[in-house]
Write a protein that holds these residues in place. Structure first.
Motif, PDB file in Angstrom:
ATOM      1  N   VAL A 213       0.856  -1.061  -0.114  1.00 44.24           N
ATOM      2  CA  VAL A 213      -0.027  -0.043   0.058  1.00 44.24           C
ATOM      3  C   VAL A 213       0.784   1.038   0.060  1.00 44.24           C
ATOM      4  O   VAL A 213       0.701   2.229  -0.958  1.00 44.24           O
ATOM      5  CB  VAL A 213      -1.052   0.048   1.255  1.00 44.24           C
ATOM      6  CG1 VAL A 213      -1.822   1.495   1.419  1.00 44.24           C
ATOM      7  CG2 VAL A 213      -2.029  -1.233   1.214  1.00 44.24           C
ATOM      8  N   GLU A 216       2.739   1.926  -3.499  1.00 47.60           N
ATOM      9  CA  GLU A 216       1.804   2.536  -4.371  1.00 47.60           C
ATOM     10  C   GLU A 216       1.518   3.827  -4.005  1.00 47.60           C
ATOM     11  O   GLU A 216       1.696   4.846  -4.964  1.00 47.60           O
ATOM     12  CB  GLU A 216       0.522   1.623  -4.507  1.00 47.60           C
ATOM     13  CG  GLU A 216      -0.363   2.196  -5.386  1.00 47.60           C
ATOM     14  CD  GLU A 216       0.061   2.498  -6.747  1.00 47.60           C
ATOM     15  OE1 GLU A 216      -0.554   3.230  -7.456  1.00 47.60           O
ATOM     16  OE2 GLU A 216       0.820   1.533  -7.442  1.00 47.60           O
ATOM     17  N   LEU A 217       1.172   4.321  -2.777  1.00 40.59           N
ATOM     18  CA  LEU A 217       0.580   5.588  -2.549  1.00 40.59           C
ATOM     19  C   LEU A 217       1.901   6.471  -2.546  1.00 40.59           C
ATOM     20  O   LEU A 217       1.680   7.935  -3.092  1.00 40.59           O
ATOM     21  CB  LEU A 217      -0.071   5.577  -1.261  1.00 40.59           C
ATOM     22  CG  LEU A 217      -1.357   4.956  -0.959  1.00 40.59           C
ATOM     23  CD1 LEU A 217      -1.820   4.833   0.128  1.00 40.59           C
ATOM     24  CD2 LEU A 217      -2.655   5.746  -2.084  1.00 40.59           C
ATOM     25  N   GLU A 345      -4.882  -3.527  -3.127  1.00 38.35           N
ATOM     26  CA  GLU A 345      -5.368  -2.782  -4.204  1.00 38.35           C
ATOM     27  C   GLU A 345      -6.719  -2.339  -3.701  1.00 38.35           C
ATOM     28  O   GLU A 345      -6.925  -0.942  -4.304  1.00 38.35           O
ATOM     29  CB  GLU A 345      -5.499  -3.768  -5.429  1.00 38.35           C
ATOM     30  CG  GLU A 345      -4.157  -4.159  -6.170  1.00 38.35           C
ATOM     31  CD  GLU A 345      -3.815  -5.536  -5.502  1.00 38.35           C
ATOM     32  OE1 GLU A 345      -2.335  -5.814  -5.464  1.00 38.35           O
ATOM     33  OE2 GLU A 345      -4.691  -6.088  -4.812  1.00 38.35           O
ATOM     34  N   VAL A 348      -5.706   0.775  -1.395  1.00 37.65           N
ATOM     35  CA  VAL A 348      -5.101   1.912  -2.112  1.00 37.65           C
ATOM     36  C   VAL A 348      -6.547   2.602  -2.762  1.00 37.65           C
ATOM     37  O   VAL A 348      -6.716   3.672  -2.606  1.00 37.65           O
ATOM     38  CB  VAL A 348      -4.167   1.367  -3.218  1.00 37.65           C
ATOM     39  CG1 VAL A 348      -3.760   2.439  -4.321  1.00 37.65           C
ATOM     40  CG2 VAL A 348      -3.102   1.060  -2.547  1.00 37.65           C
TER      41      VAL A 348
END
Length: 355
Positions: A213, A216-217, A345, A348
């Motif tokens: 997480v 990605e962020l 996912e 997110v």
């Protein structure tokens, strides 16, 4: 003082002094804030004294007619004799009635003492039979129970002060204190709070999945992830992530509680476990995305005014015994990895929806 044992409704115009008792924990204290905000707005003649630990005083600083009385439970107010001292001190404060929002052994000792003094005393109904039915393994009654916020409000209604919690208005964002800017900086990114810890491991999203997480962020560049926690182990973990991922900052050990609150009030969203930081953030009407393990929002601990769709739940078909307990302290065999049924996912996507 009210010595009749009856409702205080007939005395509402006289400016009553109500003692509110809740010693811990952080999330439970934070859940009192919206209730008292609505209460004093509707009944401005009331004076409210909250009996709790001094540490929590900044939570109530924006509510008029509310003050803290420190409970020194490890010192002068320790034990039965100490509680006797505490009750005498509080009687001198000219308390008219008591709202016990805790209902534990200590508060029941105080209940006996206040009864002796002739002071009206009402306690929270925790709904223990309903929670037992919700969390039992067989013949589970899987349904939404009354929220803890409403259970708090019900105590004041018993004292003669009914209220409608839908009338709550979040306070303005607090002015960011200088120390916060020193730690966080003044970049124009979105501010996402992250509180990845909880009292029990069963309520914490696995480290490797949380790292997915964060990867990605943080890679998006327009989000600054501000991480909250406490204690040496949590501090070490967050510092590891701070070094590993860009746009991530840990505030553990860098800010006082009042400074943390001013920061939380200025977040754009909070990603939290079923834990106290969710309730702190909800005070300010900020979106809270919460991740749940073996607990469930149906027990009544969803953050105030937060939509159910912001509660990210495990696969309940695969794990039908959820919730296994109210607090996350019971993990049946085979339920150790319920959090792994929540894909990174999904987390997110929910964060991005709220930002």
């Amino acid at each position: 003082m009210n010595r009749s044992g009856n409702s205080l409704a007939e005395n509402q115009g006289k400016g009553m002094h109500i003692l509110v008792i809740r010693f811990s924990a952080m999330g439970d204290i934070a859940m009192i804030v919206p209730v008292l905000s609505v209460l004093v707005k509707k009944y401005p003649q009331l004076t409210i004294t909250v009996l709790t630990r001094h540490f929590y005083a900044p939570l109530f600083s924006h509510i008029p007619n509310v003050r803290i009385y420190e409970a020194d439970l490890e010192g002068v107010h320790d034990g039965v004799l100490g509680l006797g001292t505490l009750a005498r001190e509080l009687r001198e404060e000219e308390i008219d009635a008591v709202a016990d929002l805790h209902d534990v052994l200590r508060t029941n000792v105080l209940k006996s003492l206040f009864f002796f003094y002739g002071i009206l005393f009402k306690q929270i109904n925790k709904g223990r039979p309903q929670k037992k039915a919700l969390t039992r393994e067989n013949n589970k009654e899987f349904k939404q129970l009354k929220s803890t916020h409403q259970r708090y409000a019900d105590v004041f209604e018993e004292l003669g002060f009914p209220m409608d919690l839908s009338e709550y208005t979040p306070p303005p964002r607090r002015e960011l204190l200088p120390k916060v800017y020193e730690v966080i900086g003044k970049q124009s990114q979105k501010w996402l709070g992250l509180a990845p810890f909880a009292q029990h491991d069963s309520k914490c999203y696995p480290k490797d999945l949380m790292e997915e997480v964060l990867a990605e962020l943080s890679s998006r560049g327009n989000i600054k992830i501000i991480m909250f926690g406490g204690g040496d182990a949590e501090k070490e973990q967050l510092e590891e992530w701070e070094n590993k991922f860009s746009n991530c900052i840990s505030v553990v050990g860098k800010l006082r509680f009042s400074e943390e609150l001013s920061l939380i009030s200025n977040l754009d969203a909070m990603l939290s476990m079923d834990s106290g930081n969710a309730h702190l953030t909800a005070i300010f009407g900020i979106p809270v995305i919460s991740i749940w393990g073996v607990t469930h929002p149906f027990a009544g601990f969803r953050a105030f005014n937060q939509p159910m769709e912001n509660c990210i739940l495990p696969d309940l078909e695969k794990y039908p015994k959820i919730p296994t307990s109210v607090y996350g302290n019971k993990v049946p065999e085979g339920y150790e990895d319920v959090m792994r049924s929540i894909p990174p996912e999904k987390v997110v996507q929910k964060v991005l929806e709220n930002l």
